[in-house]
Structures are given as C-alpha cells and as structure tokens.
Scaffold this motif. Sequence first.
Motif, PDB file in Angstrom:
ATOM      1  N   GLU A  71      15.319  -4.886 -12.187  1.00  0.00           N
ATOM      2  CA  GLU A  71      15.703  -4.087 -13.353  1.00  0.00           C
ATOM      3  C   GLU A  71      16.096  -2.679 -12.881  1.00  0.00           C
ATOM      4  OE1 GLU A  71      13.179  -4.310 -16.771  1.00  0.00           O
ATOM      5  OE2 GLU A  71      13.298  -6.479 -16.869  1.00  0.00           O
ATOM      6  N   GLY A  72      15.454  -1.623 -13.389  1.00  0.00           N
ATOM      7  CA  GLY A  72      15.889  -0.262 -13.044  1.00  0.00           C
ATOM      8  C   GLY A  72      15.174   0.361 -11.871  1.00  0.00           C
ATOM      9  N   SER A  73      14.309  -0.379 -11.199  1.00  0.00           N
ATOM     10  CA  SER A  73      13.595   0.147 -10.037  1.00  0.00           C
ATOM     11  C   SER A  73      14.213  -0.426  -8.769  1.00  0.00           C
ATOM     12  CB  SER A  73      12.110  -0.211 -10.110  1.00  0.00           C
ATOM     13  OG  SER A  73      11.489   0.461 -11.195  1.00  0.00           O
ATOM     14  N   ALA A  74      14.383   0.444  -7.750  1.00  0.00           N
ATOM     15  CA  ALA A  74      15.061   0.007  -6.535  1.00  0.00           C
ATOM     16  C   ALA A  74      14.440   0.651  -5.305  1.00  0.00           C
ATOM     17  CB  ALA A  74      16.545   0.345  -6.606  1.00  0.00           C
ATOM     18  N   VAL A  75      14.497  -0.093  -4.191  1.00  0.00           N
ATOM     19  CA  VAL A  75      13.948   0.351  -2.907  1.00  0.00           C
ATOM     20  C   VAL A  75      14.950   0.021  -1.814  1.00  0.00           C
ATOM     21  CG1 VAL A  75      12.141  -0.052  -1.173  1.00  0.00           C
ATOM     22  CG2 VAL A  75      11.532   0.085  -3.596  1.00  0.00           C
ATOM     23  N   ILE A  86       0.393   6.106   0.842  1.00  0.00           N
ATOM     24  CA  ILE A  86      -0.420   5.576   1.947  1.00  0.00           C
ATOM     25  C   ILE A  86      -0.976   4.209   1.587  1.00  0.00           C
ATOM     26  CG2 ILE A  86      -2.590   5.927   3.200  1.00  0.00           C
ATOM     27  CD1 ILE A  86      -1.940   8.944   3.134  1.00  0.00           C
ATOM     28  N   LEU A  87      -1.443   4.057   0.352  1.00  0.00           N
ATOM     29  CA  LEU A  87      -2.008   2.776  -0.082  1.00  0.00           C
ATOM     30  C   LEU A  87      -0.948   1.678  -0.093  1.00  0.00           C
ATOM     31  CD1 LEU A  87      -4.275   4.124  -2.958  1.00  0.00           C
ATOM     32  CD2 LEU A  87      -5.056   3.161  -0.785  1.00  0.00           C
ATOM     33  N   VAL A  88       0.261   2.015  -0.532  1.00  0.00           N
ATOM     34  CA  VAL A  88       1.338   1.012  -0.533  1.00  0.00           C
ATOM     35  C   VAL A  88       1.740   0.678   0.899  1.00  0.00           C
ATOM     36  CG1 VAL A  88       3.707   0.518  -1.254  1.00  0.00           C
ATOM     37  CG2 VAL A  88       2.155   1.696  -2.821  1.00  0.00           C
ATOM     38  N   SER A  89       1.759   1.682   1.783  1.00  0.00           N
ATOM     39  CA  SER A  89       2.059   1.420   3.194  1.00  0.00           C
ATOM     40  C   SER A  89       1.067   0.415   3.768  1.00  0.00           C
ATOM     41  CB  SER A  89       2.010   2.723   4.000  1.00  0.00           C
ATOM     42  OG  SER A  89       3.024   3.623   3.594  1.00  0.00           O
ATOM     43  N   ARG A  90      -0.211   0.562   3.418  1.00  0.00           N
ATOM     44  CA  ARG A  90      -1.231  -0.383   3.881  1.00  0.00           C
ATOM     45  C   ARG A  90      -1.009  -1.776   3.287  1.00  0.00           C
ATOM     46  NH1 ARG A  90      -6.237   1.137   5.821  1.00  0.00           N
ATOM     47  NH2 ARG A  90      -7.311  -0.232   4.347  1.00  0.00           N
ATOM     48  N   SER A 100      13.538   4.554 -10.127  1.00  0.00           N
ATOM     49  CA  SER A 100      12.384   4.070 -10.878  1.00  0.00           C
ATOM     50  C   SER A 100      12.677   4.137 -12.368  1.00  0.00           C
ATOM     51  CB  SER A 100      11.141   4.910 -10.557  1.00  0.00           C
ATOM     52  OG  SER A 100      10.067   4.558 -11.408  1.00  0.00           O
ATOM     53  N   ASP A 101      12.531   2.989 -13.030  1.00  0.00           N
ATOM     54  CA  ASP A 101      12.710   2.986 -14.481  1.00  0.00           C
ATOM     55  C   ASP A 101      11.405   3.306 -15.202  1.00  0.00           C
ATOM     56  OD1 ASP A 101      11.233   0.682 -14.143  1.00  0.00           O
ATOM     57  OD2 ASP A 101      12.851  -0.689 -14.679  1.00  0.00           O
ATOM     58  N   MET A 102      10.354   3.636 -14.422  1.00  0.00           N
ATOM     59  CA  MET A 102       9.031   3.993 -14.945  1.00  0.00           C
ATOM     60  C   MET A 102       8.448   2.878 -15.801  1.00  0.00           C
ATOM     61  SD  MET A 102       9.319   8.109 -15.602  1.00  0.00           S
ATOM     62  CE  MET A 102      10.936   8.132 -16.352  1.00  0.00           C
ATOM     63  N   SER A 103       8.922   1.658 -15.541  1.00  0.00           N
ATOM     64  CA  SER A 103       8.398   0.491 -16.238  1.00  0.00           C
ATOM     65  C   SER A 103       7.978  -0.577 -15.237  1.00  0.00           C
ATOM     66  CB  SER A 103       9.440  -0.075 -17.202  1.00  0.00           C
ATOM     67  OG  SER A 103       8.958  -1.247 -17.831  1.00  0.00           O
ATOM     68  N   ASN A 104       8.834  -0.819 -14.224  1.00  0.00           N
ATOM     69  CA  ASN A 104       8.558  -1.830 -13.210  1.00  0.00           C
ATOM     70  C   ASN A 104       8.082  -1.173 -11.924  1.00  0.00           C
ATOM     71  OD1 ASN A 104       9.636  -4.491 -14.473  1.00  0.00           O
ATOM     72  ND2 ASN A 104      11.231  -2.976 -14.884  1.00  0.00           N
ATOM     73  N   THR A 105       6.998  -1.694 -11.370  1.00  0.00           N
ATOM     74  CA  THR A 105       6.345  -1.047 -10.226  1.00  0.00           C
ATOM     75  C   THR A 105       7.186  -1.174  -8.959  1.00  0.00           C
ATOM     76  OG1 THR A 105       5.111  -3.049  -9.673  1.00  0.00           O
ATOM     77  CG2 THR A 105       4.080  -1.541 -11.211  1.00  0.00           C
ATOM     78  N   PRO A 106       7.457  -0.060  -8.265  1.00  0.00           N
ATOM     79  CA  PRO A 106       8.280  -0.126  -7.047  1.00  0.00           C
ATOM     80  C   PRO A 106       7.541  -0.683  -5.835  1.00  0.00           C
ATOM     81  CG  PRO A 106       7.637   2.143  -7.495  1.00  0.00           C
ATOM     82  CD  PRO A 106       7.174   1.333  -8.663  1.00  0.00           C
ATOM     83  N   ILE A 129       5.817  -3.482  -5.384  1.00  0.00           N
ATOM     84  CA  ILE A 129       6.098  -4.907  -5.160  1.00  0.00           C
ATOM     85  C   ILE A 129       7.512  -5.090  -4.610  1.00  0.00           C
ATOM     86  CG2 ILE A 129       6.415  -7.122  -6.312  1.00  0.00           C
ATOM     87  CD1 ILE A 129       3.496  -6.325  -5.948  1.00  0.00           C
ATOM     88  N   ILE A 130       8.453  -4.322  -5.130  1.00  0.00           N
ATOM     89  CA  ILE A 130       9.827  -4.389  -4.613  1.00  0.00           C
ATOM     90  C   ILE A 130       9.831  -3.979  -3.145  1.00  0.00           C
ATOM     91  CG2 ILE A 130      12.194  -3.595  -4.956  1.00  0.00           C
ATOM     92  CD1 ILE A 130      11.354  -2.830  -7.833  1.00  0.00           C
ATOM     93  N   ALA A 131       9.070  -2.936  -2.806  1.00  0.00           N
ATOM     94  CA  ALA A 131       9.018  -2.431  -1.426  1.00  0.00           C
ATOM     95  C   ALA A 131       8.438  -3.466  -0.474  1.00  0.00           C
ATOM     96  CB  ALA A 131       8.194  -1.148  -1.378  1.00  0.00           C
ATOM     97  N   MET A 132       7.396  -4.185  -0.903  1.00  0.00           N
ATOM     98  CA  MET A 132       6.790  -5.201  -0.035  1.00  0.00           C
ATOM     99  C   MET A 132       7.791  -6.293   0.303  1.00  0.00           C
ATOM    100  SD  MET A 132       2.954  -5.541  -1.679  1.00  0.00           S
ATOM    101  CE  MET A 132       2.288  -6.538  -0.333  1.00  0.00           C
ATOM    102  N   ASN A 133       8.518  -6.744  -0.701  1.00  0.00           N
ATOM    103  CA  ASN A 133       9.499  -7.815  -0.474  1.00  0.00           C
ATOM    104  C   ASN A 133      10.716  -7.308   0.300  1.00  0.00           C
ATOM    105  OD1 ASN A 133       8.496 -10.321  -2.013  1.00  0.00           O
ATOM    106  ND2 ASN A 133       8.206  -8.694  -3.510  1.00  0.00           N
ATOM    107  N   ALA A 134      11.145  -6.096   0.006  1.00  0.00           N
ATOM    108  CA  ALA A 134      12.299  -5.532   0.713  1.00  0.00           C
ATOM    109  C   ALA A 134      11.977  -5.303   2.178  1.00  0.00           C
ATOM    110  CB  ALA A 134      12.720  -4.220   0.050  1.00  0.00           C
ATOM    111  N   ALA A 135      10.748  -4.852   2.474  1.00  0.00           N
ATOM    112  CA  ALA A 135      10.348  -4.622   3.864  1.00  0.00           C
ATOM    113  C   ALA A 135      10.384  -5.918   4.657  1.00  0.00           C
ATOM    114  CB  ALA A 135       8.954  -4.007   3.908  1.00  0.00           C
ATOM    115  N   SER A 136       9.830  -6.978   4.072  1.00  0.00           N
ATOM    116  CA  SER A 136       9.857  -8.274   4.747  1.00  0.00           C
ATOM    117  C   SER A 136      11.287  -8.773   4.938  1.00  0.00           C
ATOM    118  CB  SER A 136       9.053  -9.298   3.948  1.00  0.00           C
ATOM    119  OG  SER A 136       9.198 -10.587   4.495  1.00  0.00           O
ATOM    120  N   ALA A 137      12.116  -8.599   3.916  1.00  0.00           N
ATOM    121  CA  ALA A 137      13.506  -9.059   4.002  1.00  0.00           C
ATOM    122  C   ALA A 137      14.259  -8.312   5.100  1.00  0.00           C
ATOM    123  CB  ALA A 137      14.201  -8.877   2.656  1.00  0.00           C
ATOM    124  N   ALA A 138      14.013  -7.002   5.227  1.00  0.00           N
ATOM    125  CA  ALA A 138      14.690  -6.200   6.252  1.00  0.00           C
ATOM    126  C   ALA A 138      14.335  -6.696   7.649  1.00  0.00           C
ATOM    127  CB  ALA A 138      14.320  -4.730   6.094  1.00  0.00           C
TER     128      ALA A 138
END
Length: 702
Positions: free
Chosen positions: A35-39, A88-92, A119-125, A127-136
Amino acid sequence: MEVKKVSVRIGNSDMVFETGKIAKQANGSVYAHYEGSAVIATVCCGKQPNEGLDYVPLSVEYNEKYYAAGKIPGGFLKRESRPKDKEILVSRLIDRPMRPLFNKAFGREIQIVPTAISSDMSNTPDIIAMNAASAAVTISDIPFGGPIAAVRISLLDGNYIVNPTFSEIEKSELDIVVAGTRDGITMVEGGAKEVSEEVMLEAIATAQPFITKLCDAQLELRELAGKEKLPIIESTVDLSWLAPVREFAYPLIKKASFVKGKMNRYAALAEVHEQVQETFADLIGEDEDRPNQLGGLFEDLEYEILRSSILNEGVRTDGRKVDEIRPITCEVGLLPRTHGSALFTRGETQSLAVTTLGTASDEQMFDTIDGEKSFSSFMLHYNFPPYSVGETGRLSTGRREIGHGHLAQRALEAIIPSKDVFPYTIRVVSEIMESNGSSSMASVCGGCLSLMDAGVPIKTPVAGIAMGLITEGADYSKYVVLSDILGEEDHLGDMDFKVTGSREGITAFQMDIKIAGVTPEIMKKALEQAKKGRIHILNIMEDTLKTPRGEINEYAPKILTMKVDLEKIGAVIGTGGKTIKAIASQSGAEVNIADDGTITIYGKNAAAAKLAKELVQSIVEEPEVGRIYQGTVKRIMDFGAFIEILPGKEGLCHISKLAKTRVQNVEDVLSVGQSVPVKLIEIDRQGRLNLSYIDAIEGNAK
C-alpha cells in the motif's frame, strides 16, 4: 538493467518487490512496497574474504526517514541522527532469522541496509523491511541459504489478521512477528494479553502459508534478476594433526564440562586447554594457525559432549534434569530509599530490579514515522555490566541491552494498570548482577516483584523462562526440550525460546531457531514445558510477595485525581491562571486540569497533595446548610460581619448571631482578618448566605 517486478497477495493488499531501478551499484537492491509504505533494501559485501573467521561478519542497519511520513525531525539539528530504539529493534528482527543462513566460510563483511522511505502511517514498515532485506540478498551474488520471509499476526475479536494496520494492532489481544523459510518457522517475537498456548500455536500456524508465498515470490524475482553467486572458498587446511590431540583431550574435557558452577567449570576447561597445549607443544610448534585450530577443536568437543549427554543420558552440565529449574531465591524491599526493589536470583543469574514512580512530566515521548507523537507511561531498562560475567569492559547500552529490555517491558506491559486507575509514570530498571543464561527472563521476574513492592496495583504476577532445544538427525526425530537454559546451552543448542506470562496465559514470546525450522510437535512440547516452569517460578515469587503492597512507598510522589463540573474549571484556573498558581505555590504541588474537568495533583509527598486537593475542593464545592466552616472576617459593619467561608463566597453573620447576650459593637467580638468558625444556617431566596458564630462555637463544643 531492466526493471523486474513480482507481487504477492498478503492480507488485504499486495506486497510488491522491484529491482533494477534504484541503488544498482549495490550487490543486491530491492524496492518493496505494501500500500503506501515502502522500503528500499540494499546489501553489499567486502571485496576480499577474511580467512579463519568463526562467525558471520554481518551488520543490519534498518533506518527510517522522517520525510517518509511528511515530517521534519525535531530538535536543534533537523536531520536524522543516531538510531532510535525502534530502528535497533527492527535491525535485530531482520538479523536473527537471516544470520544462520550465511556461510561462515564466505568470510566477507556483509552489510544490509533497509531504509523506510514512505509511510502511510497505517501499514507497518518493519515487515516490509524484513522481506525486502531477504529479497535483496536472495537476488544478489552473496551466497545465502534463504530466502526468509516474515508476517505480523494479530488476534482481534477472535479472528487472526495477517499484516494488521497500526490501529488494528492497538486493539488486538496478540501481536507477533513470525519469520521463517519455506521449510519452517525460524523466529517468533511479540506480545499478548495473557493468551493461551493453543492460541499462540494457531497464530504461528496461520503465518506459515503466507511465509511460503513470500519466499516463493523472492525466488521468482531471483529467476528474473538474480546474479550468479560468488564462490565460497572451502578450507584446504590439513587438520589431521589434531587426531591424537582429540583422543587425549576428549576425556579431560568431558570431566571438566560437568564441574559444578560456571566459573569453576570455565577454570577447569582452561586448565585442560593449558595441559593439552603443554603436552602437544612440539606438535603445535611455531605455526601461528595451530593455536586457533586447537581452540576450534575444543569448542567442537564441548558441543559434542554437551549435546550427547543431554540426548542420550538426559543430564546437563550442571547436573539438572532436562525440565528442572535452577534454585530460585527472591527478596523485596532491600533498598531503603527507592520506591520499590527486588533481588531475583535463579542459579547463577541475578537481577536487581528497581521501580521508580514519577508524574506525567516523566513520560517517555516517541516521535517516529508511524503517526503522531506518542507518550508512554511505562518503561523498562535493562543493563548488562561486564562484572556480571566476571569481566572488564565499557559500561554502555548496546543493541543487546535494548533488545532484552524491550522483551522484558513487553512481558510486563500486559499487567500494568491503566492511567485512570494508577496515574503514575513507571520506570523499572533491571541491573544484571550475575549472568549464566536467561537474564532477560530474570528481569521479568525481578521487575514484577519490584512493581509489587512499590505498591503498583498490577493485574496479576508475571514470570518468564528461557527454553532450549537439542536435536539429532536431519528430520529432528530425536530431540530434547530444555527448561531454564544455561549460557552454554544457549550457545551450543538449537533454540533459544523465551516465554513470559501469568497463570492465565502468555504476555511475551521470543523464539530464535538455529536449525531449518521446528515442527509443531516440538513447539507444542516446548510451550507445555514452559508453562509448567512458569507456574513453578510464580509459586516461589508469590511465597515472597503474593499481592502488591496496599500503599505506595512513602518516598514516592503522591498523585491524586478529582473531577469538577465543567463550569467550575474557570474558577479553579482564575484570571490569567492566578488561582491555580496560588494553589501550587501554597501547597508545593503541581495541579493540571484537563478539558473534561479531570484535575490531577502531583505532590512531592502526601501532605502537599492533600493540601492542594483541599484548596481545589474549597473553590469548587457549594456551600452546605448546617455545615461549620472556618471562615475569614473580610468586612465589619454596624449590623454584623461579612465572613468568607469558601474562596469567593462570603456570608453575613448578623450581630445577633455573635453571642447569646446582647453585643453592642461587632468589633468587641470580631476583627478584620480573624479566622473564626461559623455555621451556615440559611441560604435565602436570593442566594445570600446567613451565618452564625455562636452556633458554630456551641457545635464545636459538643
């Protein structure tokens, strides 16, 4: 490079992965949006491998840009600065499921940088970051045993929601992040409001199909745009010289591994190491690599001995059974001037937990891209000084301290009373005095006891326990679940599984798996064993302090609340705030008024708060016929005296009401400024107050 794109339906929206447009010079880069959140996530590695590394030199640097939510950073410097706790917590969160899937033999430094740029301030970034990091990493030329994927699961009105919005998370009973590979779950972290083990298992099971879909999408992107993987240079070092060393050292290490006491055991193992070096000094010679190879052999032998003993004999290095909890002692109220304190000791792990109560001005402010500025009235800080493990070093707050503190805070948040019940800001600090495994869980237990010692009316006591796992075979058909793990069992085992909760259910949950995944059978057994251990710990805690103390500590600030009619707010504030400032000055307490008429009084002590409340009450209360007031003589007339019985409320005490006998002059009985008791005998039709001095004296005499 041509832009390649794949998408997958998760929850109510599509998660889209793109590559080939942004950050093309990185080894791998993926732009992901939901949606409106991107990483944008990138990964790079060093040009040359570092030989002989026994760890993966991986760093994850998740960061959020304020422009993502249309904000400008606060403070003097209007730019993003050092990482916030959330980053830091998301990095972990990203690091933990990915790290085991990199090959140590690759040897190159690896850096993953996921950046939240919208950030659309509705969907948490996150989770997107975790999947994007793995995809990269998956599409890069860096060898990787993934992909991994992650989803967030919440429970709202009995329904499991995949990737809920911020508003749904706030209302939910359960909020967990689940990560894994196509083969199984490898990480779970989150909190809950005393949910059952069955609910937790079902939530994790709900996540698996979506994790599989996300992994498949990343593999599809790799087919479209993946690079050829860099080679892993396998070691060609001849280790045959270690064969006689192994034969000699094995029985010595086995004996030393079962010496009671962490420091005694370490000393015994060090003595064996020294003995082996002396015995094989000629074999080791001057080859600078052989001491490191010898150290690797020692770790391999300890790994083999510990796991074999547990799997085949059910005996741990400290002699306990697999489901046995170390001895526990609890003490409360040991610090004389703190608001609440507790010392929780479990085996060789010890937490000194201290609770401090503050006012609304002490609340923690959060300014993130998730929404408007928010405030928290409960915080828990975890400190791990080097002396807790018998070492020297810097006293600092690193990623580990922030992560452990966050887990312990989440464990206790579910039982903290709401602000309308207990209007204090609460800070708990856990100082780790000793450590040999699960210090974060000791922080939960000690923190709970210190809260009760401070008189915080928690909903129910909470305890925590760390579980471990030892497996054998490719299908993990042989396994043992360990309760209350030691540091060695965490380091050499296959799982670190922390569960906190009350007698009723789970409040926080964190699981890290070093193997491909765990079966539902293993997870169910681990949860059942954890519940049994948790109840055992709660019984011991409640023997020390069963319920919160009836009153807060005498050294804590006193907070009182009251409510006044909306039309009375102006009277309490006064012109230009004159009245409320006078109340604060006279009482020494801080007085705050909300728009709904709620008045909160913050006193340094009970006396100051009580006086301020009495002063407010005197302003807002209505005069009551028949009541005796302590009034102040304001004016004297020939026919009587006007006496103020409440701020701004005067009544007339007629000369005939000054005494039973005739009074010639009012000044013979009263003087201006004199404080006298008077009884309100009447409020006439015009609202005038008629007072009696003689009736008040006789009433007091009775």
